[in-house]
Design a protein around this motif. Sequence first.
Motif, PDB file in Angstrom:
ATOM      1  N   LEU A 137       0.824  -1.206   0.000  1.00  0.00           N
ATOM      2  CA  LEU A 137       0.000   0.000   0.000  1.00  0.00           C
ATOM      3  C   LEU A 137       0.857   1.254   0.000  1.00  0.00           C
ATOM      4  CD1 LEU A 137      -2.621  -0.986   2.750  1.00  0.00           C
ATOM      5  CD2 LEU A 137      -2.910  -1.137   0.270  1.00  0.00           C
ATOM      6  N   PRO A 138       0.329   2.347  -0.538  1.00  0.00           N
ATOM      7  CA  PRO A 138       1.022   3.634  -0.376  1.00  0.00           C
ATOM      8  C   PRO A 138       1.053   4.012   1.099  1.00  0.00           C
ATOM      9  CG  PRO A 138      -1.167   3.951  -1.310  1.00  0.00           C
ATOM     10  CD  PRO A 138      -0.909   2.478  -1.329  1.00  0.00           C
ATOM     11  N   PHE A 139       2.010   4.842   1.461  1.00  0.00           N
ATOM     12  CA  PHE A 139       2.242   5.095   2.881  1.00  0.00           C
ATOM     13  C   PHE A 139       1.053   5.768   3.556  1.00  0.00           C
ATOM     14  CE2 PHE A 139       4.515   7.232   6.483  1.00  0.00           C
ATOM     15  CZ  PHE A 139       4.892   6.066   7.123  1.00  0.00           C
ATOM     16  N   TYR A 140       0.331   6.625   2.835  1.00  0.00           N
ATOM     17  CA  TYR A 140      -0.822   7.274   3.469  1.00  0.00           C
ATOM     18  C   TYR A 140      -1.891   6.243   3.828  1.00  0.00           C
ATOM     19  CZ  TYR A 140      -3.289   7.008  -1.051  1.00  0.00           C
ATOM     20  OH  TYR A 140      -3.891   6.569  -2.201  1.00  0.00           O
ATOM     21  N   ALA A 141      -2.004   5.177   3.020  1.00  0.00           N
ATOM     22  CA  ALA A 141      -2.967   4.118   3.321  1.00  0.00           C
ATOM     23  C   ALA A 141      -2.484   3.261   4.489  1.00  0.00           C
ATOM     24  CB  ALA A 141      -3.197   3.254   2.089  1.00  0.00           C
ATOM     25  N   VAL A 142      -1.170   3.080   4.592  1.00  0.00           N
ATOM     26  CA  VAL A 142      -0.612   2.342   5.729  1.00  0.00           C
ATOM     27  C   VAL A 142      -0.936   3.072   7.032  1.00  0.00           C
ATOM     28  CG1 VAL A 142       1.518   1.562   6.843  1.00  0.00           C
ATOM     29  CG2 VAL A 142       1.239   1.318   4.368  1.00  0.00           C
ATOM     30  N   ILE A 143      -0.738   4.385   7.025  1.00  0.00           N
ATOM     31  CA  ILE A 143      -1.058   5.179   8.220  1.00  0.00           C
ATOM     32  C   ILE A 143      -2.549   5.079   8.538  1.00  0.00           C
ATOM     33  CG2 ILE A 143      -1.159   7.522   9.159  1.00  0.00           C
ATOM     34  CD1 ILE A 143       1.378   8.165   7.629  1.00  0.00           C
ATOM     35  N   LEU A 144      -3.374   5.096   7.507  1.00  0.00           N
ATOM     36  CA  LEU A 144      -4.820   4.975   7.696  1.00  0.00           C
ATOM     37  C   LEU A 144      -5.174   3.642   8.360  1.00  0.00           C
ATOM     38  CD1 LEU A 144      -7.740   5.953   7.194  1.00  0.00           C
ATOM     39  CD2 LEU A 144      -7.579   4.955   4.913  1.00  0.00           C
ATOM     40  N   VAL A 145      -4.571   2.562   7.894  1.00  0.00           N
ATOM     41  CA  VAL A 145      -4.826   1.236   8.471  1.00  0.00           C
ATOM     42  C   VAL A 145      -4.393   1.196   9.934  1.00  0.00           C
ATOM     43  CG1 VAL A 145      -4.176  -1.200   8.381  1.00  0.00           C
ATOM     44  CG2 VAL A 145      -4.700   0.026   6.268  1.00  0.00           C
ATOM     45  N   LEU A 146      -3.216   1.746  10.226  1.00  0.00           N
ATOM     46  CA  LEU A 146      -2.728   1.739  11.609  1.00  0.00           C
ATOM     47  C   LEU A 146      -3.603   2.609  12.510  1.00  0.00           C
ATOM     48  CD1 LEU A 146       1.160   1.860  11.190  1.00  0.00           C
ATOM     49  CD2 LEU A 146      -0.344  -0.114  11.471  1.00  0.00           C
ATOM     50  N   ASP A 242       8.779   5.909  -0.054  1.00  0.00           N
ATOM     51  CA  ASP A 242       8.657   6.312  -1.453  1.00  0.00           C
ATOM     52  C   ASP A 242       7.845   7.601  -1.524  1.00  0.00           C
ATOM     53  OD1 ASP A 242       8.454   6.527  -4.136  1.00  0.00           O
ATOM     54  OD2 ASP A 242       7.545   4.557  -4.487  1.00  0.00           O
ATOM     55  N   ALA A 243       8.371   8.598  -2.211  1.00  0.00           N
ATOM     56  CA  ALA A 243       7.719   9.909  -2.244  1.00  0.00           C
ATOM     57  C   ALA A 243       6.441   9.921  -3.071  1.00  0.00           C
ATOM     58  CB  ALA A 243       8.682  10.954  -2.798  1.00  0.00           C
ATOM     59  N   SER A 244       6.195   8.887  -3.822  1.00  0.00           N
ATOM     60  CA  SER A 244       5.004   8.841  -4.662  1.00  0.00           C
ATOM     61  C   SER A 244       4.078   7.725  -4.174  1.00  0.00           C
ATOM     62  CB  SER A 244       5.409   8.587  -6.111  1.00  0.00           C
ATOM     63  OG  SER A 244       4.278   8.512  -6.945  1.00  0.00           O
ATOM     64  N   PRO A 245       2.751   7.939  -4.097  1.00  0.00           N
ATOM     65  CA  PRO A 245       2.056   9.180  -4.445  1.00  0.00           C
ATOM     66  C   PRO A 245       2.149  10.229  -3.332  1.00  0.00           C
ATOM     67  CG  PRO A 245       0.490   7.557  -3.687  1.00  0.00           C
ATOM     68  CD  PRO A 245       1.827   6.870  -3.709  1.00  0.00           C
ATOM     69  N   VAL A 246       2.123  11.488  -3.721  1.00  0.00           N
ATOM     70  CA  VAL A 246       2.167  12.593  -2.767  1.00  0.00           C
ATOM     71  C   VAL A 246       0.753  12.858  -2.277  1.00  0.00           C
ATOM     72  CG1 VAL A 246       2.682  15.033  -2.460  1.00  0.00           C
ATOM     73  CG2 VAL A 246       4.174  13.606  -3.868  1.00  0.00           C
ATOM     74  N   ILE A 247       0.609  13.070  -0.975  1.00  0.00           N
ATOM     75  CA  ILE A 247      -0.714  13.311  -0.409  1.00  0.00           C
ATOM     76  C   ILE A 247      -0.974  14.809  -0.302  1.00  0.00           C
ATOM     77  CG2 ILE A 247       0.046  13.357   2.001  1.00  0.00           C
ATOM     78  CD1 ILE A 247      -2.555  11.879   2.709  1.00  0.00           C
ATOM     79  N   THR A 248      -2.229  15.185  -0.459  1.00  0.00           N
ATOM     80  CA  THR A 248      -2.650  16.569  -0.251  1.00  0.00           C
ATOM     81  C   THR A 248      -3.490  16.607   1.017  1.00  0.00           C
ATOM     82  OG1 THR A 248      -2.672  17.014  -2.632  1.00  0.00           O
ATOM     83  CG2 THR A 248      -3.900  18.528  -1.206  1.00  0.00           C
ATOM     84  N   LEU A 249      -2.969  17.258   2.035  1.00  0.00           N
ATOM     85  CA  LEU A 249      -3.646  17.308   3.325  1.00  0.00           C
ATOM     86  C   LEU A 249      -4.654  18.447   3.364  1.00  0.00           C
ATOM     87  CD1 LEU A 249      -0.659  16.768   5.791  1.00  0.00           C
ATOM     88  CD2 LEU A 249      -2.472  15.138   5.262  1.00  0.00           C
ATOM     89  N   PRO A 250      -5.775  18.248   4.064  1.00  0.00           N
ATOM     90  CA  PRO A 250      -6.725  19.357   4.247  1.00  0.00           C
ATOM     91  C   PRO A 250      -6.033  20.542   4.919  1.00  0.00           C
ATOM     92  CG  PRO A 250      -7.669  17.271   4.985  1.00  0.00           C
ATOM     93  CD  PRO A 250      -6.222  17.010   4.703  1.00  0.00           C
ATOM     94  N   ILE A 251      -6.329  21.723   4.459  1.00  0.00           N
ATOM     95  CA  ILE A 251      -5.803  22.990   4.990  1.00  0.00           C
ATOM     96  C   ILE A 251      -4.344  23.214   4.586  1.00  0.00           C
ATOM     97  CG2 ILE A 251      -5.324  24.393   7.050  1.00  0.00           C
ATOM     98  CD1 ILE A 251      -7.578  22.901   8.465  1.00  0.00           C
TER      99      ILE A 251
END
Length: 296
Positions: A137-146, A242-251
Amino acid sequence: MARTAPKVERLAEDGEAMTDALSTVLAAAEENGTVTWSDVSDDLTSGEWGRLIESGLLIDADGEGFVIDDPDGVREALEESDAAPSDDDEDSGWSKWDKLAGLATLGLFAGYSMTSVRDVIAGDFIDIFLGPLNDMLPFYAVILVLAIITGTTSTILQDNLMDMSGMGDHQEKMEDLKERRKAAKERDDQEALDRLEEEQMELMTDQMGMFKQQFRPMVWIMLVNIPLFLWLYWIVFGAGVDASPVITLPIFGEVEAWSNSVAGPVQAWIVWYFLCSLSFTQIIRKALNVETTPTG
């Protein structure tokens, strides 16, 4: 019954003589419709009679004697008081497993400041389980799972280790104490005020026990969460992401690297974790119908 049970419990704390006195008055009131001091003077003292009136369980019947307020609730509470164990320290205190968990948690904190400890916990142990997830998974999804995992475990631990109803009962006792103190002041009853002062001190002692009980699930929650946090830290600053994909955070907008600071010194991966955790923890609590605020 909701307000009756705490009143009976307070009488029970004064000793078996008070619950016996309440049982005697309850029986007399049910037999005669009302009860007067002369009906029960052979079975209880004037002090016990006054204590029952002060508790609010024995109320004036418009000058025609006294009646028990909520007799069914009083009877049920007396039965529960008789059945309840006299010592509940085991329930409110910390078991040996809680203490061991506390020691283990203190040891895990060393991982935040000592690289060698962090490498062992995160790299040699946790990565065995989470490494494959990070590969898929992309890292943002890994953080979401955790965040979902930690939110679920935290909710379950709080639900099982915290007695919210007990805290609600304690708050109700404090409110009832305030009402009785106000009534005692209005009738200028110094003896009752002194007795209420002692009762307040006992409740304050109980409150310290409540604080201790509230901290108990935090030990187990940290025992689960700290290793996962150490692994995230190890990935971001050690193994690399891995820097890709880059996430866009709210605000905050687009983030170029997870280690970038986006809210003062707070880094992007921490902000994203807390956004996920706060959102999903609320959903999990609703789904599992878990109360995290005191209930009566």
